[in-house]
Design a protein around this motif. Structure first.
Motif, mmCIF file in Angstrom:
data_model
loop_
_atom_site.group_PDB
_atom_site.id
_atom_site.type_symbol
_atom_site.label_atom_id
_atom_site.label_comp_id
_atom_site.label_asym_id
_atom_site.label_seq_id
_atom_site.Cartn_x
_atom_site.Cartn_y
_atom_site.Cartn_z
ATOM 1 N N ASP A 225 -5.060 5.833 14.099
ATOM 2 C CA ASP A 225 -5.402 4.673 14.923
ATOM 3 C C ASP A 225 -4.329 3.591 14.803
ATOM 4 N N ARG A 226 -3.865 3.344 13.575
ATOM 5 C CA ARG A 226 -2.841 2.302 13.384
ATOM 6 C C ARG A 226 -1.509 2.735 13.994
ATOM 7 N N LEU A 227 -1.209 4.011 13.956
ATOM 8 C CA LEU A 227 0.008 4.491 14.612
ATOM 9 C C LEU A 227 -0.084 4.304 16.120
ATOM 10 N N SER A 228 -1.260 4.571 16.684
ATOM 11 C CA SER A 228 -1.427 4.408 18.131
ATOM 12 C C SER A 228 -1.301 2.941 18.537
ATOM 13 N N ARG A 229 -1.614 2.048 17.607
ATOM 14 C CA ARG A 229 -1.478 0.610 17.875
ATOM 15 C C ARG A 229 -0.084 0.094 17.539
ATOM 16 N N ARG A 230 0.791 0.976 17.028
ATOM 17 C CA ARG A 230 2.153 0.626 16.626
ATOM 18 C C ARG A 230 2.155 -0.394 15.488
ATOM 19 N N ASP A 231 1.151 -0.324 14.630
ATOM 20 C CA ASP A 231 1.061 -1.227 13.480
ATOM 21 C C ASP A 231 1.827 -0.591 12.321
ATOM 22 N N LEU A 232 3.158 -0.654 12.398
ATOM 23 C CA LEU A 232 4.003 0.060 11.451
ATOM 24 C C LEU A 232 3.796 -0.393 10.015
ATOM 25 N N TYR A 233 3.626 -1.704 9.805
ATOM 26 C CA TYR A 233 3.555 -2.183 8.432
ATOM 27 C C TYR A 233 2.285 -1.718 7.742
ATOM 28 N N GLU A 234 1.186 -1.649 8.466
ATOM 29 C CA GLU A 234 -0.017 -1.105 7.843
ATOM 30 C C GLU A 234 0.147 0.394 7.581
ATOM 31 N N THR A 235 0.862 1.092 8.459
ATOM 32 C CA THR A 235 1.059 2.526 8.194
ATOM 33 C C THR A 235 1.983 2.730 6.996
ATOM 34 N N PHE A 236 2.994 1.859 6.797
ATOM 35 C CA PHE A 236 3.823 1.958 5.598
ATOM 36 C C PHE A 236 2.961 1.742 4.349
ATOM 37 N N LEU A 237 2.052 0.773 4.431
ATOM 38 C CA LEU A 237 1.148 0.513 3.321
ATOM 39 C C LEU A 237 0.262 1.727 3.036
ATOM 40 N N ALA A 238 -0.340 2.275 4.097
ATOM 41 C CA ALA A 238 -1.315 3.354 3.931
ATOM 42 C C ALA A 238 -0.654 4.658 3.513
ATOM 43 N N GLU A 239 0.509 4.980 4.093
ATOM 44 C CA GLU A 239 1.125 6.276 3.816
ATOM 45 C C GLU A 239 2.127 6.204 2.668
ATOM 46 N N HIS B 279 -5.787 -7.196 2.420
ATOM 47 C CA HIS B 279 -7.172 -6.976 2.851
ATOM 48 C C HIS B 279 -7.336 -5.541 3.354
ATOM 49 N N ALA B 280 -6.376 -5.069 4.162
ATOM 50 C CA ALA B 280 -6.452 -3.703 4.692
ATOM 51 C C ALA B 280 -6.357 -2.671 3.583
ATOM 52 N N ALA B 281 -5.589 -2.994 2.535
ATOM 53 C CA ALA B 281 -5.361 -2.030 1.458
ATOM 54 C C ALA B 281 -6.640 -1.648 0.734
ATOM 55 N N GLN B 282 -7.588 -2.559 0.669
ATOM 56 C CA GLN B 282 -8.783 -2.277 -0.114
ATOM 57 C C GLN B 282 -9.550 -1.078 0.427
ATOM 58 N N GLU B 283 -9.608 -0.942 1.756
ATOM 59 C CA GLU B 283 -10.318 0.204 2.329
ATOM 60 C C GLU B 283 -9.558 1.498 2.049
ATOM 61 N N TYR B 284 -8.227 1.458 2.153
ATOM 62 C CA TYR B 284 -7.445 2.664 1.863
ATOM 63 C C TYR B 284 -7.595 3.066 0.395
ATOM 64 N N LEU B 285 -7.557 2.083 -0.500
ATOM 65 C CA LEU B 285 -7.717 2.384 -1.918
ATOM 66 C C LEU B 285 -9.095 2.965 -2.206
ATOM 67 N N ASP B 286 -10.116 2.415 -1.550
ATOM 68 C CA ASP B 286 -11.464 2.944 -1.718
ATOM 69 C C ASP B 286 -11.531 4.406 -1.262
ATOM 70 N N LEU B 287 -10.872 4.711 -0.154
ATOM 71 C CA LEU B 287 -10.874 6.093 0.345
ATOM 72 C C LEU B 287 -10.170 7.037 -0.630
ATOM 73 N N THR B 288 -9.059 6.587 -1.243
ATOM 74 C CA THR B 288 -8.375 7.456 -2.203
ATOM 75 C C THR B 288 -9.259 7.715 -3.419
ATOM 76 N N TRP C 97 0.868 -7.545 -5.841
ATOM 77 C CA TRP C 97 0.227 -8.503 -4.936
ATOM 78 C C TRP C 97 -0.990 -7.936 -4.228
ATOM 79 N N LEU C 98 -1.184 -6.605 -4.271
ATOM 80 C CA LEU C 98 -2.389 -6.045 -3.663
ATOM 81 C C LEU C 98 -3.637 -6.375 -4.467
ATOM 82 N N ALA C 99 -3.466 -6.696 -5.740
ATOM 83 C CA ALA C 99 -4.624 -6.941 -6.597
ATOM 84 C C ALA C 99 -4.714 -8.375 -7.085
ATOM 85 N N CYS C 100 -3.815 -9.237 -6.618
ATOM 86 C CA CYS C 100 -3.815 -10.601 -7.133
ATOM 87 C C CYS C 100 -4.729 -11.490 -6.307
ATOM 88 N N GLY C 101 -4.810 -12.742 -6.722
ATOM 89 C CA GLY C 101 -5.633 -13.712 -6.021
ATOM 90 C C GLY C 101 -4.948 -14.201 -4.755
#
Length: 217
Positions: free
Chosen positions: A89-103, A167-176, A208-212
């Motif tokens: 879905d993020r690739l189809s939206r061309r959201d490259l930075y979230e895909t770099f984070l996720a993959e 914020h987006a990372a938390q869902e990906y981390l939960d899935l892993t 920074w993914l886990a900081c305040g």
């Protein structure tokens, strides 16, 4: 190689999960290469796609050697399928930075964590092909580092927002974590703690993914 008969099927099934992850990574990197607007980044991503295909073939060969009847059997991991759908879905939206984070960061981080643990066990068992295994690990580390660089450059240029990515990372981390815990029986059968493996991925994500709340860069 000193793998006990009762370990062969669990390890083969674990490698099946890794093979599927490599195919997911191949598909993602190939699509990212078509979307990125930097020639150097596109070359890296096309190279990553080729390497991920090779990694999948290596795992396939190991599965065929350990437990041939499991060759080609797709793992039943709803969390991994959900991960793929979200990434597509993020690739189809061309959201490259979230895909770099996720993959490149989170999924490659999970792969690195699992490979390092498997490598420790293989070294202990006197497994062959040590150089090939080290090449695979080095390539996975390079993919991970590339993702970190791309996000840091995107943040510096104002094209990516760390708070949104965190914020987006938390869902990906939960899935892993859900993926690894779904494989709990496999880990237990080879005397490994699945919770420890699930936690390993956190050592491969930037602080920074886990900081305040983040200060402006």
């Amino acid at each position: 190689m000193l793998i006990r008969p009762d370990e062969q099927v669990p390890i083969a099934r674990l490698l099946t999960f890794l093979e599927y992850g490599e195919r997911l990574a191949h598909d993602c990197a190939a699509k990212q290469a078509a979307l990125v607007d930097e020639a150097g980044a596109a070359r890296f991503l096309n190279g990553q796609a080729r390497q991920e295909r090779l990694h999948a073939c290596v795992f396939q060969g190991a599965i065929a050697w350990l437990a041939p009847r499991h060759l080609g059997a797709a793992p039943f991991l709803p969390a991994l399928e959900e991960y793929r759908r979200k990434l597509d879905d993020r690739l189809s939206r061309r959201d490259l930075y979230e895909t770099f984070l996720a993959e490149q960061i989170i999924l490659e981080g999970l792969g690195e964590a699992i490979l390092h643990r498997i490598e420790a066990g293989l070294v202990k068992r006197g497994a062959p092909f040590g150089r090939l295994r080290r090449v695979l690990l080095h390539q996975e580390e390079a993919h991970h580092a590339f993702g970190l660089r791309m996000i840091e450059r995107g943040v510096a240029a104002g094209r990516a927002d760390r708070d949104r990515l965190r914020h987006a990372a938390q869902e990906y981390l939960d899935l892993t974590h859900r993926m690894v815990l779904t494989l709990a029986d496999l880990f237990s059968s080879i005397h490994e703690d699945p919770a420890a493996w699930a936690g390993d991925v956190n050592t491969y994500v930037p602080a920074w993914l886990a900081c305040g709340p983040l200060e402006a860069s």
